[in-house]
Enzyme design. Structure first.
Site, PDB file in Angstrom:
ATOM      1  N   ALA A  66       0.873  -1.183   0.000  1.00  0.00           N
ATOM      2  CA  ALA A  66       0.000   0.000   0.000  1.00  0.00           C
ATOM      3  C   ALA A  66       0.906   1.228   0.000  1.00  0.00           C
ATOM      4  CB  ALA A  66      -0.906  -0.013   1.221  1.00  0.00           C
ATOM      5  N   SER A 119       3.047   9.307   2.757  1.00  0.00           N
ATOM      6  CA  SER A 119       4.216   9.448   3.627  1.00  0.00           C
ATOM      7  C   SER A 119       5.201   8.310   3.487  1.00  0.00           C
ATOM      8  CB  SER A 119       3.804   9.497   5.101  1.00  0.00           C
ATOM      9  OG  SER A 119       2.977  10.592   5.348  1.00  0.00           O
ATOM     10  N   LEU A 167       5.610   3.636   2.582  1.00  0.00           N
ATOM     11  CA  LEU A 167       5.084   2.399   1.996  1.00  0.00           C
ATOM     12  C   LEU A 167       4.685   1.442   3.117  1.00  0.00           C
ATOM     13  CD1 LEU A 167       7.782   1.710  -0.774  1.00  0.00           C
ATOM     14  CD2 LEU A 167       5.810   3.250  -0.852  1.00  0.00           C
ATOM     15  N   HIS A 168       3.587   0.757   2.914  1.00  0.00           N
ATOM     16  CA  HIS A 168       3.135  -0.250   3.874  1.00  0.00           C
ATOM     17  C   HIS A 168       3.138  -1.607   3.165  1.00  0.00           C
ATOM     18  CE1 HIS A 168       1.720   3.246   6.144  1.00  0.00           C
ATOM     19  NE2 HIS A 168       1.148   3.655   5.036  1.00  0.00           N
ATOM     20  N   GLY A 170      -9.744   7.687  -3.933  1.00  0.00           N
ATOM     21  CA  GLY A 170      -8.459   7.037  -3.659  1.00  0.00           C
ATOM     22  C   GLY A 170      -8.637   5.532  -3.504  1.00  0.00           C
ATOM     23  N   ASP A 173      -6.854   3.605  -1.836  1.00  0.00           N
ATOM     24  CA  ASP A 173      -6.628   3.226  -0.433  1.00  0.00           C
ATOM     25  C   ASP A 173      -7.933   3.323   0.357  1.00  0.00           C
ATOM     26  OD1 ASP A 173      -6.602   6.044  -0.677  1.00  0.00           O
ATOM     27  OD2 ASP A 173      -5.155   6.314   0.936  1.00  0.00           O
ATOM     28  N   THR A 181      -1.544  10.514   6.261  1.00  0.00           N
ATOM     29  CA  THR A 181      -1.066  11.834   5.848  1.00  0.00           C
ATOM     30  C   THR A 181      -2.260  12.764   5.705  1.00  0.00           C
ATOM     31  OG1 THR A 181       0.588  10.648   4.575  1.00  0.00           O
ATOM     32  CG2 THR A 181       0.382  13.024   4.190  1.00  0.00           C
ATOM     33  N   THR A 194       1.851  27.914  24.656  1.00  0.00           N
ATOM     34  CA  THR A 194       1.768  27.767  23.193  1.00  0.00           C
ATOM     35  C   THR A 194       1.671  26.307  22.767  1.00  0.00           C
ATOM     36  OG1 THR A 194       3.014  29.800  22.917  1.00  0.00           O
ATOM     37  CG2 THR A 194       2.941  28.317  21.015  1.00  0.00           C
TER      38      THR A 194
HETATM   39  N1  ATP Z   1       7.765   6.154  11.057  1.00  0.00           N
HETATM   40  C1  ATP Z   1       6.776   6.980  10.672  1.00  0.00           C
HETATM   41  N2  ATP Z   1       6.894   7.676   9.525  1.00  0.00           N
HETATM   42  C2  ATP Z   1       5.908   8.480   9.086  1.00  0.00           C
HETATM   43  N3  ATP Z   1       4.751   8.663   9.774  1.00  0.00           N
HETATM   44  C3  ATP Z   1       4.596   8.009  10.931  1.00  0.00           C
HETATM   45  C4  ATP Z   1       5.576   7.125  11.442  1.00  0.00           C
HETATM   46  N4  ATP Z   1       5.098   6.599  12.587  1.00  0.00           N
HETATM   47  C5  ATP Z   1       3.883   7.136  12.794  1.00  0.00           C
HETATM   48  N5  ATP Z   1       3.570   7.986  11.821  1.00  0.00           N
HETATM   49  C6  ATP Z   1       2.332   8.746  11.726  1.00  0.00           C
HETATM   50  O1  ATP Z   1       1.618   8.263  10.620  1.00  0.00           O
HETATM   51  C7  ATP Z   1       0.983   9.320   9.937  1.00  0.00           C
HETATM   52  C8  ATP Z   1       0.942   8.972   8.482  1.00  0.00           C
HETATM   53  O2  ATP Z   1       0.094   7.853   8.398  1.00  0.00           O
HETATM   54  P1  ATP Z   1       0.276   6.699   7.355  1.00  0.00           P
HETATM   55  O3  ATP Z   1       1.619   6.113   7.467  1.00  0.00           O
HETATM   56  O4  ATP Z   1      -0.910   5.828   7.486  1.00  0.00           O
HETATM   57  O5  ATP Z   1       0.197   7.591   6.052  1.00  0.00           O
HETATM   58  P2  ATP Z   1       0.275   7.158   4.568  1.00  0.00           P
HETATM   59  O6  ATP Z   1      -0.386   5.836   4.399  1.00  0.00           O
HETATM   60  O7  ATP Z   1       1.670   7.269   4.077  1.00  0.00           O
HETATM   61  O8  ATP Z   1      -0.554   8.320   3.948  1.00  0.00           O
HETATM   62  P3  ATP Z   1      -1.939   8.352   3.182  1.00  0.00           P
HETATM   63  O9  ATP Z   1      -2.511   6.967   3.256  1.00  0.00           O
HETATM   64  O10 ATP Z   1      -2.746   9.351   3.894  1.00  0.00           O
HETATM   65  O11 ATP Z   1      -1.548   8.753   1.804  1.00  0.00           O
HETATM   66  C9  ATP Z   1       1.777  10.592  10.244  1.00  0.00           C
HETATM   67  O12 ATP Z   1       0.874  11.647  10.537  1.00  0.00           O
HETATM   68  C10 ATP Z   1       2.596  10.223  11.487  1.00  0.00           C
HETATM   69  O13 ATP Z   1       2.161  10.920  12.641  1.00  0.00           O
HETATM   70  C1  PAU Z   2      -7.121  11.242   0.319  1.00  0.00           C
HETATM   71  C2  PAU Z   2      -5.903  10.386   0.111  1.00  0.00           C
HETATM   72  C3  PAU Z   2      -4.660  11.252  -0.089  1.00  0.00           C
HETATM   73  C4  PAU Z   2      -5.724   9.556   1.388  1.00  0.00           C
HETATM   74  O1  PAU Z   2      -4.616   8.740   1.283  1.00  0.00           O
HETATM   75  C5  PAU Z   2      -6.096   9.414  -1.092  1.00  0.00           C
HETATM   76  O2  PAU Z   2      -7.161   8.574  -0.853  1.00  0.00           O
HETATM   77  C6  PAU Z   2      -6.330  10.154  -2.373  1.00  0.00           C
HETATM   78  O3  PAU Z   2      -5.412  10.629  -2.998  1.00  0.00           O
HETATM   79  N1  PAU Z   2      -7.632  10.247  -2.779  1.00  0.00           N
HETATM   80  C7  PAU Z   2      -8.065  10.877  -3.991  1.00  0.00           C
HETATM   81  C8  PAU Z   2      -9.234  11.791  -3.764  1.00  0.00           C
HETATM   82  C9  PAU Z   2     -10.486  11.141  -3.171  1.00  0.00           C
HETATM   83  O4  PAU Z   2     -10.419  10.105  -2.513  1.00  0.00           O
HETATM   84  O5  PAU Z   2     -11.575  11.705  -3.371  1.00  0.00           O
END
Ligand code: ATP
Ligand code: PAU
Ligand code: K
EC number: 2.7.1.33
Length: 276
Positions: free
Chosen positions: A23, A27, A29-30, A112, A114, A137, A190
């Site tokens: 996935a 931010s 890769l999973h 998306g 995802d 993200t 703050t």
């Molecule tokens: N090692 C890490 N690197 C990046 N983000 C991390 C990490 N550990 C925890 N997080 C948290 O995960 C969040 C990002 O989530 P996730 O990794 O699910 O995003 P993503 O799958 O890359 O993004 P998206 O699916 O929204 O495009 C960040 O806001 C951060 O706070």
């Molecule tokens: C909203 C994100 C960035 C979440 O990862 C992704 O699902 C995406 O790029 N979506 C496209 C726009 C939409 O889902 O309507």
């Protein structure tokens, strides 16, 4: 079309085979390694900086691969980052999942993948209707009804992004990490003022969506997912003791969704028909 496969897929993936799910988020890769329909391990890595290949895969995900995994592992990719998708396209077992493959109704073309996979995975595991709150993200709400139709959703900046944008775009505000605990509502410094503003406003927004969802679908499951899901759940729970019982935490939803769309490739019992 970035999809590629060295061998016909239906002969490639059998019930006991190892395969990888990837996935690609904004931010990072999973990765998930499956054996048949069982998710055996997961790993998060940074974005790719070079094209993925048979040679560098073991260096990128060393903990996911068994030593004698010499054959091409099938890799099913769900990406919302086109540049990263391109970097995967040369891997011989790669296959990119598209919205057309998702067995949900009324998806709009730019949704998306995802979000579609996570809500599919949530529905398959916990039942439809269901609402997914994905705290990545971006933070997204994605709801599907009992007829597996997309009801709707919302997108906002994720928690990390909200903190970062304040830190980066203001002169006086520091860049803060997400706090471990729910901050006080009324802050007198703050740091806590930023934490309160972002987190209590998000909680209030979540309440708005969740209450409306439960009004429409009282028995629906609501599932939290994504990198910030654990913390978000802690903030939510620390609030005024609302009905937390039905808010589940599951960070593997997207892998469940990827498995679901891969089901035709397994000799696997069909998923039971749904009640509409
Ligand atoms: N090692 C890490 N690197 C990046 N983000 C991390 C990490 N550990 C925890 N997080 C948290 O995960 C969040 C990002 O989530 P996730 O990794 O699910 O995003 P993503 O799958 O890359 O993004 P998206 O699916 O929204 O495009 C960040 O806001 C951060 O706070
Ligand atoms: C909203 C994100 C960035 C979440 O990862 C992704 O699902 C995406 O790029 N979506 C496209 C726009 C939409 O889902 O309507
Ligand atoms: K963008």
């Amino acid at each position: 079309m970035t999809t590629r496969a060295g061998v016909p897929e239906n002969t490639l993936m059998t019930f006991l085979d190892d395969w990888l799910a990837l996935a690609i988020g904004n931010s990072r890769l999973h990765w998930g390694r499956f054996r048949g329909d069982r998710l055996e391990s997961v790993l998060d890595t940074p974005h790719l900086t070079v094209p993925l290949s048979l040679d560098n895969l073991p260096e990128i995900v060393p903990d996911l691969l068994t030593k004698n995994a010499s054959r091409v592992l099938p890799l099913r990719i769900a990406s919302v980052v086109p540049r990263q998708t391109e970097l995967c396209a040369g891997y011989p077992g790669a296959r990119v999942i598209t919205l057309a493959e998702i067995p949900l109704e009324d998806l709009y073309p730019t949704l998306g993948i995802d979000r579609a996979l996570a809500v599919l995975g949530a529905g398959e595991r916990y039942g439809f209707p269901c609402l997914v709150i994905d705290a990545g993200t971006a933070l997204t709400f994605t709801g599907v009804d009992a007829g597996r139709r997309l009801m709707g959703g919302a997108i906002l900046p994720g928690l990390g992004l909200q903190f970062r944008s304040l830190g980066e775009r203001t002169a006086n505000l520091p860049y803060l990490e997400l706090p471990g605990e729910l901050p006080p509502l009324w802050a007198r410094n703050t740091r806590e003022a930023i934490e309160s503003g972002i987190i209590h406003t998000l909680r209030a927004g979540m309440e708005r969506f969740i209450e409306d969802w439960w009004k429409r679908y009282p028995d629906s499951s609501i599932v939290l997912s994504g990198g910030d899901a654990d913390r978000l759940e802690r903030y939510w729970r620390a609030g005024e003791g609302r009905a937390i019982g039905k808010l589940r935490l599951d960070r593997t939803l997207i892998f469940q969704g990827i498995l679901s769309v891969s089901v035709p490739f397994f000799k696997r019992d069909p998923i039971p028909p749904i009640q509409i």
